[in-house]
Design an enzyme around this catalytic site. Structure first.
Site, PDB file in Angstrom:
ATOM      1  N   GLU A   1      -4.634   0.829  -3.386  1.00 21.13           N
ATOM      2  CA  GLU A   1      -4.901   2.240  -3.037  1.00 21.13           C
ATOM      3  C   GLU A   1      -3.739   3.137  -3.463  1.00 21.13           C
ATOM      4  OE1 GLU A   1      -6.476   2.909   0.913  1.00 21.13           O
ATOM      5  OE2 GLU A   1      -5.685   4.941   0.954  1.00 21.13           O
TER       6      GLU A   1
ATOM      7  N   HIS B   1      -3.779  12.891  -2.599  1.00 26.98           N
ATOM      8  CA  HIS B   1      -4.666  11.859  -3.154  1.00 26.98           C
ATOM      9  C   HIS B   1      -5.206  12.249  -4.520  1.00 26.98           C
ATOM     10  CE1 HIS B   1      -5.917   9.203   0.455  1.00 26.98           C
ATOM     11  NE2 HIS B   1      -4.631   9.241   0.254  1.00 26.98           N
TER      12      HIS B   1
ATOM     13  N   LYS C   1      -6.604   2.104  10.551  1.00 24.46           N
ATOM     14  CA  LYS C   1      -6.728   1.690   9.146  1.00 24.46           C
ATOM     15  C   LYS C   1      -5.519   2.196   8.365  1.00 24.46           C
ATOM     16  CE  LYS C   1      -8.269   1.974   4.697  1.00 24.46           C
ATOM     17  NZ  LYS C   1      -7.674   2.693   3.566  1.00 24.46           N
TER      18      LYS C   1
ATOM     19  N   ASP D   1      -1.439 -14.372   5.530  1.00 19.63           N
ATOM     20  CA  ASP D   1      -2.885 -14.366   5.744  1.00 19.63           C
ATOM     21  C   ASP D   1      -3.281 -13.033   6.374  1.00 19.63           C
ATOM     22  OD1 ASP D   1      -5.443 -14.687   6.758  1.00 19.63           O
ATOM     23  OD2 ASP D   1      -5.101 -16.707   7.527  1.00 19.63           O
TER      24      ASP D   1
HETATM   25  C1  MEV Z   1      -6.660   6.350   4.144  1.00 19.19           C
HETATM   26  O1  MEV Z   1      -6.542   5.125   3.451  1.00 19.19           O
HETATM   27  C2  MEV Z   1      -5.979   6.283   5.499  1.00 19.19           C
HETATM   28  C3  MEV Z   1      -6.174   7.493   6.406  1.00 19.19           C
HETATM   29  O2  MEV Z   1      -7.581   7.741   6.546  1.00 19.19           O
HETATM   30  C4  MEV Z   1      -5.554   7.169   7.737  1.00 19.19           C
HETATM   31  C5  MEV Z   1      -5.833   8.191   8.823  1.00 19.19           C
HETATM   32  O3  MEV Z   1      -6.859   8.868   8.776  1.00 19.19           O
HETATM   33  O4  MEV Z   1      -4.995   8.255   9.753  1.00 19.19           O
HETATM   34  C6  MEV Z   1      -5.581   8.728   5.802  1.00 19.19           C
END
Ligand code: MEV
Length: 434
Positions: free
Chosen positions: A83, A384, A270, A286
């Site tokens: 990413e 991004h 995430k 792992d």
């Molecule tokens: C993107 O890979 C991760 C985010 O969505 C995390 C978040 O929303 O806190 C930007």
């Protein structure tokens, strides 16, 4: 480490980056040569022996996050991830956090838990008592099943028992789960724990009168926790039209949302795992085990919640905290086989497992800070899109300097898609030919 060689790292060419890691003392001459010759791929023979039905390698980009100061030590952190922007965000966050003294970490003992889960136990309470009375004998038998870990200073330490009762009203019978708490030293320990559980299962059956259904470690490693905290001076948070106080309060509020709303919590966490997984993958660990355990830990209150907390201290500075179960290893598995994993451990100066936990949890906290800070201020798309533009340029067929040139024009274009990237590239190639 001489970090002067690492300044403006992102602006250096690929070869300059590798050279500056060598000059900064992060990698040795041998590692530099391997990186220069790109010989970090798994060879076919090794790949063939690692998995069944092997056909090829699957590559991920590996980079380094800079500016980390963890427990007063400066570190360059290897990350393997597809990413865009994760490594840039990590380095950016580590720099701001470093201005407040960096990360402070603590770790619990490192014990993994093995489970022997029994069915058909007629007298559950008698079985629990028998297991509790036989704790020492169970520990001894577990250690006899894997004597080499005892020689290395680890081994089974204690036993506990849990009665598993149906909480779903769907007629599930009662099971009994015998937990053995095991010090696996530097290993993640799945093989050690599983061998021990298979070894003691017949004895546990004797003690309980039940039948062993499952004999396996749990990836819910609640006795292998690592915590990172940081304090960020409020004036360092100022960005664009937002004052430091506003950014601080918005980060705290966004984390409150992720504490009470599972829909937001999943995305918030995430973002943490973007950093955590990248280091886990780079170091040959792992990641499925870590992912599974971390998300169970996020649900420990009965609801899935934010793993981080952000608050303010008496000075008005932003205070962050993250605790994760991190049953990683520094030996075993692919760690001593995979050339890129070996390099990652070398970049970190061959940390012991406890130290690797401290590094990973700090990266998780930094990654969360970077993501939430961007979300509550300018939004994440601006950053991004720059990197996305480069991906589109590469997909359009751009090579070398053309990648950045296409990306720069694309960023200013109304339509940022593959077709537009192809057209821009064609124009550039036309100009080049003329
Ligand atoms: C993107 O890979 C991760 C985010 O969505 C995390 C978040 O929303 O806190 C930007």
């Amino acid at each position: 480490m001489d970090t002067t060689h690492l300044s403006k790292f992102y602006k250096k060419s690929h070869i300059e980056k590798i050279d500056s890691l060598f000059l900064a003392g992060v990698i040795s001459k041998k590692e530099k040569d391997r990186l220069m010759s790109q010989s970090l791929e798994l060879d076919v023979d090794t790949g063939n022996n690692m998995i069944e039905n092997y056909i090829s390698n699957y590559s991920l980009p590996m980079g380094v996050a800079l500016n980390y100061v963890i427990d007063k030590e400066e570190l360059v952190v290897p990350m393997a991830i597809e990413e865009p922007s994760v490594i840039a965000a990590s380095s950016f966050a580590a720099k701001i956090i470093g201005s407040g003294g960096g990360f402070k970490t603590t770790v619990s003992q490192r014990q993994m838990i093995g489970q022997v889960t029994l069915k058909n136990v007629d007298d559950i309470h008698a079985a629990v008592k028998n297991v509790e009375d036989a704790e020492q004998a169970i520990v001894e038998r577990a250690n006899e099943a894997y004597p080499s870990i005892v020689k290395r200073g680890g081994g089974a330490r204690s036993v506990s028992v849990r009665i598993l009762e149906d909480d779903t009203d769907s007629g599930i019978p009662t099971f009994l789960s015998v937990h053995v708490h095991i010090d696996t030293q530097e290993a993640m320990g799945a093989n050690i724990v599983n061998t021990m559980m298979e070894g003691i299962a017949p004895y546990i059956e004797e003690l309980t009168g039940g039948k062993a259904l499952l004999r396996i470690l749990t990836n819910y490693a609640t006795e292998c926790l690592a915590t990172a905290t940081c304090e960020i001076p409020v004036h360092k948070l100022k960005t664009g039209e937002f004052s430091g106080e506003e950014v601080r309060d918005r980060i705290i509020e966004a984390t409150q949302v992720a504490t009470i709303d599972p829909y937001r919590a999943v995305t918030h966490n995430k973002g943490i795992m973007n950093g955590v997984d990248a280091v886990i993958v780079a170091t040959g660990n792992d990641w499925r085990a870590i992912e599974a355990g971390v998300h169970a830990y996020a649900s420990r209150s009965g609801q899935y919640r934010s793993l981080t907390t952000w608050s303010k201290n008496d000075k008005g500075d932003l205070v962050g905290k993250l605790t994760l179960p991190l049953p990683i290893g520094t030996v075993g598995g692919s760690i001593s086989i995979h050339p890129a994993a070996k390099l990652a451990h070398a970049i970190l100066n061959h940390p012991k497992a406890h130290k690797l936990e401290r590094i990973i949890v700090s990266v998780g906290l930094a990654q969360n800070f970077a993501a939430v800070r961007a979300l509550v201020t300018e939004g994440i798309q601006k950053g991004h899109m720059g990197l996305h533009a480069r991906s589109l340029a590469i997909s359009a067929g751009a090579k070398g300097d053309h990648v950045q040139q296409v990306a720069d024009i694309l960023k200013k274009s109304k339509h940022k898609n593959l077709q537009r990237a192809k057209n821009i590239l064609l124009n550039l190639l036309d100009e080049f030919d003329r």
